[in-house]
Design a protein around this motif. Structure first.
Motif, PDB file in Angstrom:
ATOM      1  N   SER A 267       0.841  -1.201   0.000  1.00  0.00           N
ATOM      2  CA  SER A 267       0.000   0.000   0.000  1.00  0.00           C
ATOM      3  C   SER A 267       0.873   1.246   0.000  1.00  0.00           C
ATOM      4  O   SER A 267       1.632   1.484   0.944  1.00  0.00           O
ATOM      5  CB  SER A 267      -0.904  -0.003   1.232  1.00  0.00           C
ATOM      6  N   MET A 301       1.435   6.380  -9.973  1.00  0.00           N
ATOM      7  CA  MET A 301       1.639   4.952  -9.760  1.00  0.00           C
ATOM      8  C   MET A 301       2.257   4.324 -10.995  1.00  0.00           C
ATOM      9  O   MET A 301       1.567   3.758 -11.840  1.00  0.00           O
ATOM     10  CB  MET A 301       0.311   4.287  -9.438  1.00  0.00           C
ATOM     11  N   ASN A 385       5.837   2.040  -7.348  1.00  0.00           N
ATOM     12  CA  ASN A 385       5.021   3.251  -7.166  1.00  0.00           C
ATOM     13  C   ASN A 385       5.702   4.214  -6.191  1.00  0.00           C
ATOM     14  O   ASN A 385       5.810   5.415  -6.444  1.00  0.00           O
ATOM     15  CB  ASN A 385       3.640   2.898  -6.606  1.00  0.00           C
TER      16      ASN A 385
HETATM   17  N1  ASP Z   1      -1.237  -1.518  -4.157  1.00  0.00           N
HETATM   18  C1  ASP Z   1      -0.867  -0.459  -5.038  1.00  0.00           C
HETATM   19  C2  ASP Z   1      -0.444   0.734  -4.245  1.00  0.00           C
HETATM   20  O1  ASP Z   1      -0.834   0.915  -3.125  1.00  0.00           O
HETATM   21  C3  ASP Z   1      -1.969  -0.127  -5.990  1.00  0.00           C
HETATM   22  C4  ASP Z   1      -2.195  -1.262  -6.939  1.00  0.00           C
HETATM   23  O2  ASP Z   1      -1.542  -1.309  -7.987  1.00  0.00           O
HETATM   24  O3  ASP Z   1      -2.996  -2.138  -6.652  1.00  0.00           O
HETATM   25  O4  ASP Z   1       0.308   1.536  -4.713  1.00  0.00           O
END
Ligand code: ASP
Length: 409
Positions: A267, A301, A385
């Protein structure tokens, strides 16, 4: 945090990641007994997010001093976000077209994804609408961070125009921000245990090493493609870091605690407090830290964007649907949007992928092929990210002196 402590903590976190992986692998479902410890850590981090994000953005924007700078900083930040997201999608499209992981995949694995599709009914206008909340309290309650960030930017801009009247309010948010960052350094000491528990319990939930390997090999080429793409993109971001931000290996080491936390929690929102703390320790200007990282943790992201493109083409290949160049351009655009729209929470990218699939008419059931390994790939894309946000802050840092010169009265 003193440098020696930071290094010791980093070593402890690395040990925790390895030990968590090993224990989850060997003991399987039994490790779910420590799940609550991971949850405790995650809840602790999440507890900090709301006050931290508001205080950081208000004090960050206010510290610019001159509101004209906000436009320049905003333009550089948004430009960086868009450019690196586009780069990530391009890398994703290139690797998936070269490796062709979907060819020959057995479609039996498709699961029921109706609930996912229902949740994913979002279009472009929904993403734009989500920027402005009619009810800030409701947004806060749902951890919907983007409207809060937008409100904080506006509030801060207004406060800076008020002169003496605005000062005590800005002072309040400065103090709140520092207190929150202090809490983050305290919470960090719990990170090794929390990350260990999160990884061990998640592997345990997957049934331990053997079950995990079986899941992995079913879509092994897909996993390989995504990891290759993420690896290439990480290297490109390091290049940007060295050439544009003029920083090197020291910055990567300083950020490692945040990156491993991203891997542990899956996350970027929960990792946000640590990302800010590590970037601060790496010597990034506070204005860049408080502006780029909160915003980046919700909209920037890179890993998710790359994943969306790879996954959509994987599904097309698996179903034997040939996507034309035009359709791939649509994948490019929608994957970018889907990444911006995804929340910084575990497996959010899977939900927004519906946008991409619908745009080019791919079967939504295809998502079923990806479900079993998504939790695993999620950890890698979340790490990328967070890495993208950190590099963004370093890039903006580099431009701040020039912005100061330009806006001098
Ligand atoms: N889990 C990722 C995040 O928190 C988001 C995703 O790609 O599902 O950056």
């Amino acid at each position: 945090m003193p440098h020696k402590h930071a290094i010791m903590l980093l070593v402890a976190i690395i040990v925790a990641v390895i030990a968590g992986g090993l224990m989850g692998w060997v003991y399987g479902p039994a490790m779910m007994a420590v799940e609550w410890l991971g949850k405790l850590f995650l809840n602790g981090l999440k507890m900090l997010i709301l006050p931290l994000i508001v205080a950081a953005v208000v004090s960050g924007v206010a510290s610019l001093g001159d509101i004209r700078k906000l436009g320049r900083i905003g333009a550089i930040t948004v430009g960086y976000f868009l450019a690196t997201t586009a780069l990530a999608v391009t890398v994703g499209l290139v690797v998936v077209n070269l490796i062709k992981p979907g060819e020959g995949v057995i479609l039996g694995a498709a699961a029921d994804v109706e609930s996912l599709a229902a949740k994913g009914e979002v279009g472009v206008s929904d993403i734009l609408l989500s920027l402005v909340s009619p009810n800030l309290v409701a947004s806060a309650a749902e951890m919907d961070l983007l409207p809060l960030i937008l409100f904080s930017i506006l509030l801060s801009a207004a406060l800076t125009t008020l002169g003496k009247t605005g000062e005590p309010v800005i002072g309040f948010f400065n103090g709140l921000n520092e207190a929150m960052m202090k809490l983050v350094t305290w919470f960090m000491y719990f990170a090794p245990l929390g990350i260990f528990a999160l990884i061990a319990a998640r592997l345990g939930r997957a049934g331990g090493g053997d079950a995990f390997i079986a899941e992995l090999t079913a879509v092994g080429m897909h996993v390989l493609t995504v990891l290759t793409g993420l690896g290439i993109h990480t290297a490109l971001l390091i290049l940007i870091l060295m050439v544009v931000a003029r920083r090197g290996i020291g910055f990567i080491i300083d950020m490692l605690r945040a990156l491993l936390t991203a891997f542990g929690t899956a996350s970027s929102s929960a990792t946000l407090p640590l990302t800010m703390e590590c970037a601060t320790e790496a010597g990034v200007d506070q204005r860049a830290v408080r502006f780029v990282i909160p915003l980046g943790s919700t909209v920037n992201m890179n890993g998710t964007a790359l994943y969306e493109a790879c996954a959509a083409l994987f599904i097309a290949q698996a179903y034997g649907i040939d996507l034309s160049l035009g359709a791939q351009v649509i994948v490019f655009l929608t994957a970018t949007l889907a990444a911006i729209g995804a929340a910084g929470i575990p497996e959010a990218g899977l939900v927004t992928m519906v946008i991409v699939l619908k745009a080019v008419g791919l079967p939504l059931e295809g998502i079923g092929l990806l479900l079993s390994v998504d939790w695993f790939l999620d950890r890698f894309r979340t790490t990328v990210n967070v890495w993208g946000d950190a590099v963004g802050a370093a890039v903006l840092h580099r431009f701040l002196p020039a912005i100061n010169r330009e806006t001098r009265p």
